[in-house]
Structure formats: C-alpha cells, structure tokens
Design a protein around this motif. Structure first.
Motif, PDB file in Angstrom:
ATOM      1  N   PHE A   1       0.476  -0.993   0.055  1.00 56.98           N
ATOM      2  CA  PHE A   1       0.012   0.156   0.133  1.00 56.98           C
ATOM      3  C   PHE A   1       0.955   1.480   0.311  1.00 56.98           C
ATOM      4  CE2 PHE A   1      -2.560  -3.454   1.920  1.00 56.98           C
ATOM      5  CZ  PHE A   1      -3.644  -3.070   1.425  1.00 56.98           C
ATOM      6  N   GLY A   2       1.784   0.828   0.039  1.00 56.10           N
ATOM      7  CA  GLY A   2       2.900   2.076   0.055  1.00 56.10           C
ATOM      8  C   GLY A   2       3.637   2.782  -1.212  1.00 56.10           C
ATOM      9  N   LEU A   3       3.820   1.762  -2.259  1.00 54.19           N
ATOM     10  CA  LEU A   3       4.223   1.906  -3.126  1.00 54.19           C
ATOM     11  C   LEU A   3       3.033   2.617  -4.236  1.00 54.19           C
ATOM     12  CD1 LEU A   3       6.298  -1.360  -4.043  1.00 54.19           C
ATOM     13  CD2 LEU A   3       7.148   0.805  -2.983  1.00 54.19           C
ATOM     14  N   ARG A   4       2.072   2.819  -4.155  1.00 51.28           N
ATOM     15  CA  ARG A   4       1.221   3.832  -4.715  1.00 51.28           C
ATOM     16  C   ARG A   4       1.799   4.970  -6.116  1.00 51.28           C
ATOM     17  NH1 ARG A   4      -3.924   5.496  -2.094  1.00 51.28           N
ATOM     18  NH2 ARG A   4      -4.312   5.990  -4.167  1.00 51.28           N
ATOM     19  N   GLY A   5       2.510   6.109  -4.969  1.00 51.92           N
ATOM     20  CA  GLY A   5       3.431   7.085  -5.455  1.00 51.92           C
ATOM     21  C   GLY A   5       4.394   6.849  -5.850  1.00 51.92           C
ATOM     22  N   LEU A   6       5.428   5.613  -5.611  1.00 54.18           N
ATOM     23  CA  LEU A   6       6.145   5.454  -6.934  1.00 54.18           C
ATOM     24  C   LEU A   6       5.727   4.697  -8.047  1.00 54.18           C
ATOM     25  CD1 LEU A   6       9.439   4.898  -7.398  1.00 54.18           C
ATOM     26  CD2 LEU A   6       9.489   3.318  -5.785  1.00 54.18           C
ATOM     27  N   PHE A   7       4.932   3.971  -8.534  1.00 54.02           N
ATOM     28  CA  PHE A   7       3.678   3.392  -9.505  1.00 54.02           C
ATOM     29  C   PHE A   7       3.465   4.802  -9.819  1.00 54.02           C
ATOM     30  CE2 PHE A   7       3.459  -0.688  -6.361  1.00 54.02           C
ATOM     31  CZ  PHE A   7       4.200  -1.093  -7.816  1.00 54.02           C
ATOM     32  N   SER A   8       3.024   5.637  -9.391  1.00 51.76           N
ATOM     33  CA  SER A   8       2.425   6.568 -10.007  1.00 51.76           C
ATOM     34  C   SER A   8       3.247   7.475 -10.746  1.00 51.76           C
ATOM     35  CB  SER A   8       2.056   7.759  -8.735  1.00 51.76           C
ATOM     36  OG  SER A   8       0.553   7.279  -8.184  1.00 51.76           O
TER      37      SER A   8
ATOM     38  N   ILE B   1       6.168   6.077 -11.867  1.00 48.09           N
ATOM     39  CA  ILE B   1       6.956   5.257 -13.370  1.00 48.09           C
ATOM     40  C   ILE B   1       5.687   4.957 -14.600  1.00 48.09           C
ATOM     41  CG2 ILE B   1       8.253   2.641 -13.184  1.00 48.09           C
ATOM     42  CD1 ILE B   1       9.173   2.976 -10.570  1.00 48.09           C
ATOM     43  N   LEU B   2       4.404   4.543 -13.754  1.00 53.33           N
ATOM     44  CA  LEU B   2       3.138   3.786 -14.440  1.00 53.33           C
ATOM     45  C   LEU B   2       2.414   5.047 -14.850  1.00 53.33           C
ATOM     46  CD1 LEU B   2       2.723   1.043 -12.945  1.00 53.33           C
ATOM     47  CD2 LEU B   2       4.463   1.212 -14.854  1.00 53.33           C
ATOM     48  N   GLY B   3       2.762   6.212 -14.023  1.00 55.58           N
ATOM     49  CA  GLY B   3       1.595   7.362 -14.510  1.00 55.58           C
ATOM     50  C   GLY B   3       0.324   7.263 -13.769  1.00 55.58           C
ATOM     51  N   GLU B   4      -0.641   8.434 -13.347  1.00 55.35           N
ATOM     52  CA  GLU B   4      -1.545   8.273 -12.770  1.00 55.35           C
ATOM     53  C   GLU B   4      -2.580   7.139 -12.973  1.00 55.35           C
ATOM     54  OE1 GLU B   4      -2.182  10.086 -10.322  1.00 55.35           O
ATOM     55  OE2 GLU B   4       0.168  11.340  -9.639  1.00 55.35           O
ATOM     56  N   GLU B   5      -3.024   6.972 -14.258  1.00 52.68           N
ATOM     57  CA  GLU B   5      -3.643   6.125 -14.511  1.00 52.68           C
ATOM     58  C   GLU B   5      -2.957   4.630 -14.267  1.00 52.68           C
ATOM     59  OE1 GLU B   5      -7.346   6.657 -14.587  1.00 52.68           O
ATOM     60  OE2 GLU B   5      -6.853   8.603 -14.274  1.00 52.68           O
ATOM     61  N   ASN B   6      -2.320   4.230 -14.058  1.00 51.69           N
ATOM     62  CA  ASN B   6      -2.135   2.918 -13.442  1.00 51.69           C
ATOM     63  C   ASN B   6      -2.602   1.649 -13.230  1.00 51.69           C
ATOM     64  OD1 ASN B   6      -1.040   2.357 -10.787  1.00 51.69           O
ATOM     65  ND2 ASN B   6      -0.377   4.990 -11.230  1.00 51.69           N
ATOM     66  N   ALA B   7      -2.274   0.336 -13.337  1.00 52.94           N
ATOM     67  CA  ALA B   7      -3.107  -1.021 -12.986  1.00 52.94           C
ATOM     68  C   ALA B   7      -3.216  -1.449 -11.626  1.00 52.94           C
ATOM     69  CB  ALA B   7      -3.648  -1.529 -14.521  1.00 52.94           C
ATOM     70  N   VAL B   8      -2.160  -0.792 -11.485  1.00 52.33           N
ATOM     71  CA  VAL B   8      -0.826  -1.128  -9.755  1.00 52.33           C
ATOM     72  C   VAL B   8      -2.330  -0.788  -8.670  1.00 52.33           C
ATOM     73  CG1 VAL B   8       0.668  -2.364  -8.841  1.00 52.33           C
ATOM     74  CG2 VAL B   8       0.697  -1.886 -11.007  1.00 52.33           C
ATOM     75  N   ASP B   9      -2.967   0.451  -8.744  1.00 54.88           N
ATOM     76  CA  ASP B   9      -3.477   0.903  -7.548  1.00 54.88           C
ATOM     77  C   ASP B   9      -5.066  -0.014  -6.978  1.00 54.88           C
ATOM     78  OD1 ASP B   9      -4.544   2.359  -5.663  1.00 54.88           O
ATOM     79  OD2 ASP B   9      -4.658   4.491  -6.850  1.00 54.88           O
ATOM     80  N   ASP B  10      -4.036  -0.378  -5.795  1.00 60.56           N
ATOM     81  CA  ASP B  10      -4.986  -1.593  -5.344  1.00 60.56           C
ATOM     82  C   ASP B  10      -6.302  -1.516  -4.441  1.00 60.56           C
ATOM     83  OD1 ASP B  10      -4.180  -4.223  -6.509  1.00 60.56           O
ATOM     84  OD2 ASP B  10      -2.737  -4.262  -4.591  1.00 60.56           O
ATOM     85  N   THR B  11      -5.806   0.518  -4.101  1.00 59.94           N
ATOM     86  CA  THR B  11      -7.068   1.010  -3.206  1.00 59.94           C
ATOM     87  C   THR B  11      -8.066   1.519  -3.796  1.00 59.94           C
ATOM     88  OG1 THR B  11      -4.815   1.695  -1.634  1.00 59.94           O
ATOM     89  CG2 THR B  11      -7.225   2.808  -1.692  1.00 59.94           C
ATOM     90  N   GLN B  12      -7.670   1.592  -5.077  1.00 61.25           N
ATOM     91  CA  GLN B  12      -8.501   2.427  -6.138  1.00 61.25           C
ATOM     92  C   GLN B  12      -9.452   1.152  -6.508  1.00 61.25           C
ATOM     93  OE1 GLN B  12      -7.160   4.609  -9.618  1.00 61.25           O
ATOM     94  NE2 GLN B  12      -9.515   5.433 -10.205  1.00 61.25           N
ATOM     95  N   ARG B  13      -8.782   0.534  -7.201  1.00 59.12           N
ATOM     96  CA  ARG B  13      -9.934  -0.797  -6.761  1.00 59.12           C
ATOM     97  C   ARG B  13     -10.805  -1.396  -6.576  1.00 59.12           C
ATOM     98  NH1 ARG B  13      -6.477  -4.373 -11.416  1.00 59.12           N
ATOM     99  NH2 ARG B  13      -5.548  -3.542 -12.102  1.00 59.12           N
ATOM    100  N   MET B  14     -10.246  -1.799  -4.813  1.00 61.23           N
ATOM    101  CA  MET B  14     -11.335  -1.887  -4.317  1.00 61.23           C
ATOM    102  C   MET B  14     -12.288  -1.121  -3.350  1.00 61.23           C
ATOM    103  SD  MET B  14      -7.929  -3.178  -1.159  1.00 61.23           S
ATOM    104  CE  MET B  14      -7.292  -4.697  -1.710  1.00 61.23           C
ATOM    105  N   MET B  15     -12.269   0.804  -4.142  1.00 62.36           N
ATOM    106  CA  MET B  15     -13.131   1.499  -3.307  1.00 62.36           C
ATOM    107  C   MET B  15     -13.791   1.173  -4.965  1.00 62.36           C
ATOM    108  SD  MET B  15     -10.720   4.507  -2.571  1.00 62.36           S
ATOM    109  CE  MET B  15     -12.387   5.497  -2.948  1.00 62.36           C
ATOM    110  N   GLN B  16     -13.448   1.047  -5.710  1.00 60.27           N
ATOM    111  CA  GLN B  16     -14.570   0.957  -7.179  1.00 60.27           C
ATOM    112  C   GLN B  16     -15.475  -0.377  -7.263  1.00 60.27           C
ATOM    113  OE1 GLN B  16     -11.598   0.568 -10.652  1.00 60.27           O
ATOM    114  NE2 GLN B  16     -11.262   2.996 -10.482  1.00 60.27           N
ATOM    115  N   MET B  17     -14.470  -1.399  -6.762  1.00 59.85           N
ATOM    116  CA  MET B  17     -15.307  -2.516  -6.296  1.00 59.85           C
ATOM    117  C   MET B  17     -16.472  -2.239  -4.875  1.00 59.85           C
ATOM    118  SD  MET B  17     -12.078  -6.265  -6.361  1.00 59.85           S
ATOM    119  CE  MET B  17     -13.314  -6.690  -6.221  1.00 59.85           C
ATOM    120  N   GLY B  18     -16.424  -2.402  -3.993  1.00 63.24           N
ATOM    121  CA  GLY B  18     -17.314  -0.975  -2.613  1.00 63.24           C
ATOM    122  C   GLY B  18     -18.307  -0.811  -2.890  1.00 63.24           C
ATOM    123  N   GLY B  19     -17.701   0.789  -4.558  1.00 62.62           N
ATOM    124  CA  GLY B  19     -18.798   1.265  -4.755  1.00 62.62           C
ATOM    125  C   GLY B  19     -19.736   1.396  -5.389  1.00 62.62           C
TER     126      GLY B  19
END
Length: 247
Positions: free
Chosen positions: A178-185, A187-205
């Motif tokens: 959960f702490g590498l989100r900034g590094l992946f942003s 390296i891979l950009g803001e719209e990356n496919a590794v952001d698990d927190t955003q995916r969990m929010m989408q699954m729960g929303g």
C-alpha cells in the motif's frame, strides 16, 4: 521491558532490499499484463455527451459571477428547463448501471479480468513472501509507536518483548503493497493498473457510474446557485482606464 535488537546486515541485503525490489517488479509486471488483457471498447456516445454536459454545467457554476445576470439566467434555463433542459432527466429514462453491466457481456468480462489481475498476483506474491521471507525482523522505524501497531508491524513474529518499532518481513510486504502507490504513479503514470486501493473502492462502490444521477445532482446544484455580479460597472472602469492610457 522491550529488548533492543541488533539487526544483521545480511537481513538488509537478502530480505529487506530484495523484498522491496520484488514488489516493484511485480507491480510493473501486473501493469503490463493488465494493459494486455484490457479490451479496447468504443465509448458510448450518450455517456460521453452527458459527461460533457455535466462538465459545462459545473464550469457555469464556477464562473457564474463573471458573466452578466441576463447571460447566467439564459444559460441556467438552457440547462435546467423542466421540459427540454440538458440536465433534466425524465423519471422513466433513468438508466440502471447494474442492468447495463449484465446486459453487456464485454463489461462483465472486463470487470472479471480486473478482479483476477488484482487477486491472483496478490495471492501468489503473499505465498512467495511467506515462504521465502517469513520470520525475519527486517527493519526498525526511527520513531516510537504504541502497542496498537504491534499486530500491524510484527505480523508473523509472536514475541511480545520486542519493541513495537521493529517491522517483520511479512509486515514489510503489506507496507510496500500500500505504500508504493506514489512510486508507481511516477513510473507508470497516474492511471496505472497497480492501484489496489482505487480498485477496492471501485469494487465496494458499486458496479458502475449512473449518468442520470450525476445529471440530477448537477441540476440541483445549478438550481440553487445564486448570481452575484463580481464586476459591477466594469465597462465604465475599463473606459476610464483606456481614456487615461490614450491621453
């Protein structure tokens, strides 16, 4: 009393650094696999049009005080008219995003691919970390913590005498997860496919975004917007300034 531990440098070289590097490499690999699995879809023209209408209405609310009152009322009527306003949605024409997803097999398949690309790599990575790196005290946090953080930072170590600031290798995995989100942003950009927190929010929303609700909310916000002209007598002030410049 908590005991002070002397961490071997081999733990840093063979546990802490390799675990961090493995997490970064797995995140990049997940991003590449997710992009390859993602199917190209033509966006729905109605959804795009409704999104642009909401954006224009939001811009109107933001800059309402910088246009004359007559122009604001005309634009407000154009958006909020109960007969043919752009933001008005009749009761029988509201779309159901869940029914839309189940009626479109491609949308359901894409959601299943996204969930699998999140669950399967996490399960395999946790099994890998638990097998090779479990049972190590990997690092120490340079500030004191309370006992409430023990279960979070010392997962896999059943020693109550160890200070809470020491981090186990299994907990280091979760901190990296959960702490590498900034590094992946970066390296891979803001719209990356590794952001698990955003995916969990989408699954729960929910299953999707309902455009009709967005239009109704934007219509209500625009209805209660009060116009307060921010540039009174601006024409006269501009004329006086131009006269002074010319003269």
């Amino acid at each position: 009393m908590a005991e002070d531990l002397v961490l071997d440098t081999a733990i840093r070289d063979w546990v802490l650094i390799p675990l961090s590097v493995v997490m970064v490499l797995i995140g990049v690999l997940r991003h590449i696999v997710s992009k390859l699995m993602r199917s190209s879809q033509t966006p729905d023209a109605k959804i795009v049009r409704e999104g642009q209408v909401m954006l224009r209405a939001r811009n109107l609310r933001t800059a309402a005080n910088f246009i004359p009152s007559k122009a604001f009322r005309a634009r407000k009527l154009y958006y909020c008219n109960e007969e043919n306003g752009l933001l008005f949605v009749p009761k029988g024409q509201a779309t159901n995003p869940q029914a839309q997803m189940f009626s479109d097999p491609n949308m359901a398949m894409d959601m299943m691919k996204k969930n699998l690309s999140m669950i399967i790599p996490q399960t395999l990575t946790f099994a890998f970390v638990n097998f090779f790196f479990s049972g190590f005290v990997a690092a120490k946090i340079p500030f004191p913590l309370t006992q409430r953080f023990r279960s979070m930072l010392q997962n896999g170590i059943d020693l109550s005498t160890v200070d809470v600031s020491y981090v186990s290798s299994r907990s280091w995995y979760f901190l990296n997860l959960f702490g590498l989100r900034g590094l992946f942003s970066l390296i891979l950009g803001e719209e990356n496919a590794v952001d698990d927190t955003q995916r969990m929010m989408q699954m729960g929303g929910g299953f999707g975004f309902d455009p009709s609700k967005g239009l109704s909310v934007e219509k209500d916000n625009l209805d209660i917007t009060q116009h307060d002209w921010a540039l009174p007598n601006f024409e006269h002030h501009a004329e006086d300034v131009l006269k002074k410049v010319v003269s």
